[in-house]
Design an enzyme around this catalytic site. Structure first.
Site, short mmCIF file in Angstrom:
data_model
loop_
_atom_site.label_atom_id
_atom_site.label_comp_id
_atom_site.label_asym_id
_atom_site.label_seq_id
_atom_site.Cartn_x
_atom_site.Cartn_y
_atom_site.Cartn_z
N CYS A 89 0.82 -1.21 0.00
CA CYS A 89 0.00 0.00 0.00
C CYS A 89 0.86 1.27 0.00
CB CYS A 89 -0.97 -0.03 1.18
SG CYS A 89 -2.40 1.05 0.98
N HIS A 190 -3.63 -5.64 2.08
CA HIS A 190 -3.22 -5.98 3.45
C HIS A 190 -3.73 -7.38 3.77
CE1 HIS A 190 -2.39 -1.66 3.96
NE2 HIS A 190 -3.56 -1.45 3.37
#
EC number: 6.3.5.13
Length: 233
Positions: A89, A190
């Site tokens: 990310c 994630h």
């Protein structure tokens, strides 16, 4: 094996520390005696790391992390000597050439370790991501995770995508997610990502070790993958 987890105070808000836990555990299961170093801004990065990990964070944290990593310089030398880097990310975005932050979309220069650029997307990407990852052995495997990002990332000619997306937005809604360039790998999801995707975890380790690892049979990991793939589909 030395695993280095970078800047948890800046890039540790989404549980991505779990990626380090997974790598350490998968090494220990195979008889290695791994070492984990957790480094915060202002601390010098270990120069002997085999794997360097970056996680997710907010806009201001991204800028601070880039400044600190550039000032330190170790990550550049680590990549040059063949260490592996895995990022998720925000960590993915700062590895690129540039990314935008804030309401004014201010452009910030990244580390330039991946040939990618990130700008604000038309809508925030939030939800389960499911895609196909072609492993180093040529086997097509599912990759799962939870994406939550407002930036959309586009790859340049020197980077290649990690995943062909079936469910989710990924890089920029173009059917791909992540980027790989040499020993540098980054994705959006994630999860922690490496807990959900043990083959990818082993791939990161094998890049660092420069050797193939023996297979592991862990029923609890297989069951986790089954559940998360089913949820995404």
């Amino acid at each position: 094996m030395h695993v280095v987890l970078l800047y948890q105070s800046l890039l540790g808000i989404y549980g991505d520390r779990g990626n380090a836990t997974v790598l350490i555990k998968r090494l220990a299961w195979r008889g290695y005696d791994p070492v984990l170093s957790v480094v915060e801004p202002g601390d010098p990065l270990p120069t002997d790391g085999d794997v360097y990990l970056l996680g997710g964070g907010e806009d201001a944290a991204q800028i601070s992390a880039v400044k600190a990593l550039k000032a330190d310089g170790t990550i550049y030398r680590a990549v040059e000597r063949g260490a592996a880097v895995f990022a998720v990310c925000a960590g993915y975005q700062i590895l690129g050439n540039s990314f935008t932050v804030g309401d004014n979309d201010t452009v910030t220069a990244g580390l330039g370790l991946l040939d990618v650029t990130t700008t604000r997307g038309p809508r925030r990407a939030v939800g389960e991501l499911l895609g196909h990852w072609i492993g180093h052995d040529g086997e097509d495997q599912w990759l799962t995770g939870f994406e939550n990002h407002g930036g959309y990332t586009r790859l340049g000619p020197d980077a290649r995508p990690v995943t062909r997306v079936e469910v989710g937005v990924g890089n920029c809604g173009d059917g791909t997610d992540g980027a790989q360039q040499g020993n540098v790998i980054a994705i959006y999801p994630h999860g922690p990502a490496l807990a959900r995707n043990p083959a990818l975890a082993d791939h990161v380790l094998e890049l660092a070790l420069k050797t193939e690892l023996p297979k592991l049979d862990r029923p609890e990991v297989t069951e986790l993958r089954r559940q998360r793939i089913a949820a995404a589909r």
